[in-house]
Design an enzyme around this catalytic site. Sequence first.
Site, PDB file in Angstrom:
ATOM      1  N   TYR A 116      52.749  47.008  34.928  1.00 54.44           N
ATOM      2  CA  TYR A 116      52.925  47.122  36.367  1.00 54.44           C
ATOM      3  C   TYR A 116      52.954  45.728  36.982  1.00 54.44           C
ATOM      4  CZ  TYR A 116      52.086  48.359  41.257  1.00 54.44           C
ATOM      5  OH  TYR A 116      52.190  48.492  42.621  1.00 54.44           O
ATOM      6  N   ASP A 162      51.357  37.143  35.305  1.00 53.05           N
ATOM      7  CA  ASP A 162      50.907  37.977  36.412  1.00 53.05           C
ATOM      8  C   ASP A 162      49.392  38.109  36.284  1.00 53.05           C
ATOM      9  OD1 ASP A 162      50.137  39.972  38.141  1.00 53.05           O
ATOM     10  OD2 ASP A 162      51.810  41.313  37.678  1.00 53.05           O
ATOM     11  N   LYS A 171      44.755  40.268  45.124  1.00 49.59           N
ATOM     12  CA  LYS A 171      43.458  40.927  44.973  1.00 49.59           C
ATOM     13  C   LYS A 171      42.293  39.977  45.205  1.00 49.59           C
ATOM     14  CE  LYS A 171      45.243  44.605  41.966  1.00 49.59           C
ATOM     15  NZ  LYS A 171      45.308  45.674  42.956  1.00 49.59           N
TER      16      LYS A 171
END
Length: 455
Positions: free
Chosen positions: A165, A268, A295
């Site tokens: 993802y 990522d 985040k």
Amino acid sequence: MSTATVAIASEATVTIETLLSEYRERNVASYRLFRRAQAVFPGGNTRTGVYVDPFPLYVDRAEGVELVDVDGNRRIDFVNNASALILGHAHPAVVGAVRERAARGTAYFAPCPLEVELAELLAERIPSLERLRFCSSGTEAVLGALRAARAFTGRPMIAKFEGAYHGIDDPALISYLPPLGPELGPAQRPLPVAASAGLAPGTAEHVLVLPFNDGEACEALIREHADRLAAVIVDPLSTAAGMALPAPGFLETLRSVTSELGIVLVFDEVVSFRAGRGGMQGVHGIRPDLTCLAKVVAGGTPGGAFGGRADIMALYDPRDGAPAIPQSGTYNGNPIVTAAGLATLRTMTDAAYGEIHDRTNRLGEGLRQVFADAGVPGCVVTAGSLFQLYFLPEAPRNYREAAQDDGARQRWLYFWLMNHGIVTRHGGNVSLPMTDRHVDRLVEEVENALLHLPR
């Protein structure tokens, strides 16, 4: 497990129907809100990841390690908004920083000193960030990094790993958690599969799908497509595709072959930045060309960042006129976001990371033991402050192995824990305010659950 224990477990079996009935009885106000939501949102939902069948819980407030829902139920939160809240909920340092900044204005059409401070702190902790840009989400960070890679190399393709993802931009939604089946192709040469309707025509043809943890196969595929390949993007913990730990030498292989062929290597680290002060690249001593962040770096507010090599990021430089890549954003470098991010990262010292890592290891060891004692096939993977639980005999090495997990048992355990005051999602993460008492509570409740698990 003894014969007597087996007999007790069999007699004490609790069905999923019983768990769902209890869930409905405990959460009447949440159900009513879900019914209202269906009149204004498609399916009552505005964030796919938080949808739960038969209905999600609606949160009234959160304090430290606990969520309090609209029915007044308190639960220990091991999800922490998909790992974003490393300090837990409403941490005083973050609340104080946000309150102070909000009183001075929530946004300006101008830069703010805090954006420079946060960028400097990130560059100190992640040396590969020679230059960086702020944005509002992990999706935007990935979009910006991949666009830069294509512009810098002049090549059209990107490579990503099966199951991974990377947000909701079109290329990221190729082979995101695809159902297992022949359409995926051979394990060593996965085929691109669209995970969403409405992707731009030709998207799949511009995405090379790679098998995680198979360095030899990855190198062969990368070399085969090198003349058209702009970037390889990898979540170094494969968090959304099963949290498979990278095999020794795997990430090093990616770094070596991309460097040789002039392909941009993108890490990522939106989730894996939790692994330590310098993220997974710091743990493994690997320097990617570009890095995507969100985040934790935004302290629970909507923010992200991407950056890396100065020569690549120069594509965003506006000083000589229009930049090669224009990137605007009303909330890029927002003062509330940067204040929350700074408060979070300054609180997360080496000692703080050591504390939550030790607590996560304690949790992992405890969960492994209760699975063994119960005689239920299961394993637990931990990395930094993250943990993942599987109803599999061995830890998965890639998406296809992780996808063989027992979904029915995961659903059963989820509702058992929800009904007993704990929030998880196939695992979760440990936040700084948690104590041994909180992680031991999860271990004890999983142990209790396994005695009632249908066999």
